[in-house]
Design a protein around this motif. Sequence first.
Motif, PDB file in Angstrom:
ATOM      1  N   HIS A  48       0.843  -1.199   0.000  1.00  0.00           N
ATOM      2  CA  HIS A  48       0.000   0.000   0.000  1.00  0.00           C
ATOM      3  C   HIS A  48       0.879   1.250   0.000  1.00  0.00           C
ATOM      4  O   HIS A  48       1.957   1.256   0.586  1.00  0.00           O
ATOM      5  CB  HIS A  48      -0.903   0.030   1.235  1.00  0.00           C
ATOM      6  CG  HIS A  48      -1.956  -1.019   1.211  1.00  0.00           C
ATOM      7  ND1 HIS A  48      -2.036  -2.026   2.157  1.00  0.00           N
ATOM      8  CD2 HIS A  48      -2.979  -1.238   0.351  1.00  0.00           C
ATOM      9  CE1 HIS A  48      -3.068  -2.799   1.879  1.00  0.00           C
ATOM     10  NE2 HIS A  48      -3.651  -2.346   0.786  1.00  0.00           N
ATOM     11  N   GLN A  50       0.788   5.929  -0.529  1.00  0.00           N
ATOM     12  CA  GLN A  50       0.054   7.129  -0.124  1.00  0.00           C
ATOM     13  C   GLN A  50      -1.276   7.280  -0.856  1.00  0.00           C
ATOM     14  O   GLN A  50      -2.277   7.666  -0.249  1.00  0.00           O
ATOM     15  CB  GLN A  50       0.901   8.374  -0.380  1.00  0.00           C
ATOM     16  CG  GLN A  50       2.043   8.540   0.568  1.00  0.00           C
ATOM     17  CD  GLN A  50       2.881   9.761   0.224  1.00  0.00           C
ATOM     18  OE1 GLN A  50       2.843  10.283  -0.891  1.00  0.00           O
ATOM     19  NE2 GLN A  50       3.663  10.214   1.192  1.00  0.00           N
ATOM     20  N   ARG A  53      -3.904   5.307   0.667  1.00  0.00           N
ATOM     21  CA  ARG A  53      -4.328   5.877   1.945  1.00  0.00           C
ATOM     22  C   ARG A  53      -5.323   7.026   1.743  1.00  0.00           C
ATOM     23  O   ARG A  53      -6.304   7.139   2.469  1.00  0.00           O
ATOM     24  CB  ARG A  53      -3.105   6.364   2.716  1.00  0.00           C
ATOM     25  CG  ARG A  53      -3.381   6.519   4.173  1.00  0.00           C
ATOM     26  CD  ARG A  53      -2.126   6.643   4.974  1.00  0.00           C
ATOM     27  NE  ARG A  53      -2.432   6.255   6.344  1.00  0.00           N
ATOM     28  CZ  ARG A  53      -1.715   6.602   7.386  1.00  0.00           C
ATOM     29  NH1 ARG A  53      -0.623   7.306   7.225  1.00  0.00           N
ATOM     30  NH2 ARG A  53      -2.054   6.224   8.588  1.00  0.00           N
ATOM     31  N   SER A  56      -8.637   5.501   0.764  1.00  0.00           N
ATOM     32  CA  SER A  56      -9.275   4.895   1.935  1.00  0.00           C
ATOM     33  C   SER A  56      -9.876   5.960   2.846  1.00  0.00           C
ATOM     34  O   SER A  56     -10.958   5.770   3.410  1.00  0.00           O
ATOM     35  CB  SER A  56      -8.270   4.048   2.723  1.00  0.00           C
ATOM     36  OG  SER A  56      -7.884   2.932   1.964  1.00  0.00           O
ATOM     37  N   THR A  71      -7.970   7.073   9.702  1.00  0.00           N
ATOM     38  CA  THR A  71      -6.515   6.859   9.694  1.00  0.00           C
ATOM     39  C   THR A  71      -6.174   5.476   9.158  1.00  0.00           C
ATOM     40  O   THR A  71      -5.147   4.907   9.494  1.00  0.00           O
ATOM     41  CB  THR A  71      -5.918   7.032  11.104  1.00  0.00           C
ATOM     42  OG1 THR A  71      -6.508   6.063  11.971  1.00  0.00           O
ATOM     43  CG2 THR A  71      -6.167   8.421  11.640  1.00  0.00           C
ATOM     44  N   LEU A  73      -5.096   2.233   6.911  1.00  0.00           N
ATOM     45  CA  LEU A  73      -3.838   1.879   6.253  1.00  0.00           C
ATOM     46  C   LEU A  73      -2.640   2.489   6.988  1.00  0.00           C
ATOM     47  O   LEU A  73      -1.802   3.160   6.399  1.00  0.00           O
ATOM     48  CB  LEU A  73      -3.832   2.297   4.777  1.00  0.00           C
ATOM     49  CG  LEU A  73      -4.856   1.612   3.875  1.00  0.00           C
ATOM     50  CD1 LEU A  73      -4.720   2.117   2.443  1.00  0.00           C
ATOM     51  CD2 LEU A  73      -4.728   0.106   3.911  1.00  0.00           C
ATOM     52  N   SER A  74      -2.571   2.211   8.259  1.00  0.00           N
ATOM     53  CA  SER A  74      -1.433   2.691   9.033  1.00  0.00           C
ATOM     54  C   SER A  74      -0.176   1.907   8.652  1.00  0.00           C
ATOM     55  O   SER A  74      -0.254   0.877   7.990  1.00  0.00           O
ATOM     56  CB  SER A  74      -1.716   2.557  10.525  1.00  0.00           C
ATOM     57  OG  SER A  74      -1.989   1.209  10.838  1.00  0.00           O
ATOM     58  N   ILE A  93       4.088   3.011   2.468  1.00  0.00           N
ATOM     59  CA  ILE A  93       2.984   3.937   2.747  1.00  0.00           C
ATOM     60  C   ILE A  93       3.443   5.399   2.700  1.00  0.00           C
ATOM     61  O   ILE A  93       2.631   6.297   2.519  1.00  0.00           O
ATOM     62  CB  ILE A  93       2.297   3.597   4.094  1.00  0.00           C
ATOM     63  CG1 ILE A  93       0.858   4.121   4.116  1.00  0.00           C
ATOM     64  CG2 ILE A  93       3.097   4.102   5.275  1.00  0.00           C
ATOM     65  CD1 ILE A  93      -0.095   3.382   3.266  1.00  0.00           C
ATOM     66  N   LEU A 148      -3.218  13.628   3.448  1.00  0.00           N
ATOM     67  CA  LEU A 148      -2.214  12.833   4.164  1.00  0.00           C
ATOM     68  C   LEU A 148      -1.768  13.527   5.445  1.00  0.00           C
ATOM     69  O   LEU A 148      -1.582  12.875   6.480  1.00  0.00           O
ATOM     70  CB  LEU A 148      -1.014  12.545   3.259  1.00  0.00           C
ATOM     71  CG  LEU A 148      -1.296  11.567   2.121  1.00  0.00           C
ATOM     72  CD1 LEU A 148      -0.171  11.600   1.097  1.00  0.00           C
ATOM     73  CD2 LEU A 148      -1.520  10.158   2.655  1.00  0.00           C
TER      74      LEU A 148
END
Length: 167
Positions: A48, A50, A53, A56, A71, A73-74, A93, A148
Amino acid sequence: IIETLRVDVKKIAQERKLSNQDAGHQVRKEFFQKLSKKYDADYVFLAHHQDDRVESFFLHLFHGAGVQGLTALSKVEEYGEDGNGLKVIRPLIGFSKDEILKFCQEQGIFYFKDPSNEKALYKRNKIRLELIPQLEQEYNPKIKDVILRSVEILEDEDAFLNDVVQE
């Protein structure tokens, strides 16, 4: 070692009363857990990035998620309960899809493109192909960076609140 799984996601979605996307996520998670037991692995590394993220974030926002959902996909996550589950690590990420593709091209690394990602059939794809480009064009060309940064702030605030509650 390459392990694959072929399943009828539509059938599973109907059986579990889920969307195709949610069923696909569940099946993948179950597959990773099965492989971790088979190979006695404590970790799985996923690619995964950015852009995933940001997508998501919007998906979860539209479903009314709270801080934890926003938050998603940490960098590190756990599948399972009580600290004994499979650890999911997302080493990419912090990089955009464009940065990763550029690196792969420069290094001669093969990159598989899923053709289903190019069709606006699913919500995630619509966000990627329609919403984000519109937001970049009409509101802020750096919208991904803004999202982000907000996700990182929410992550820090969530961690702080969890620490306070633990104390």
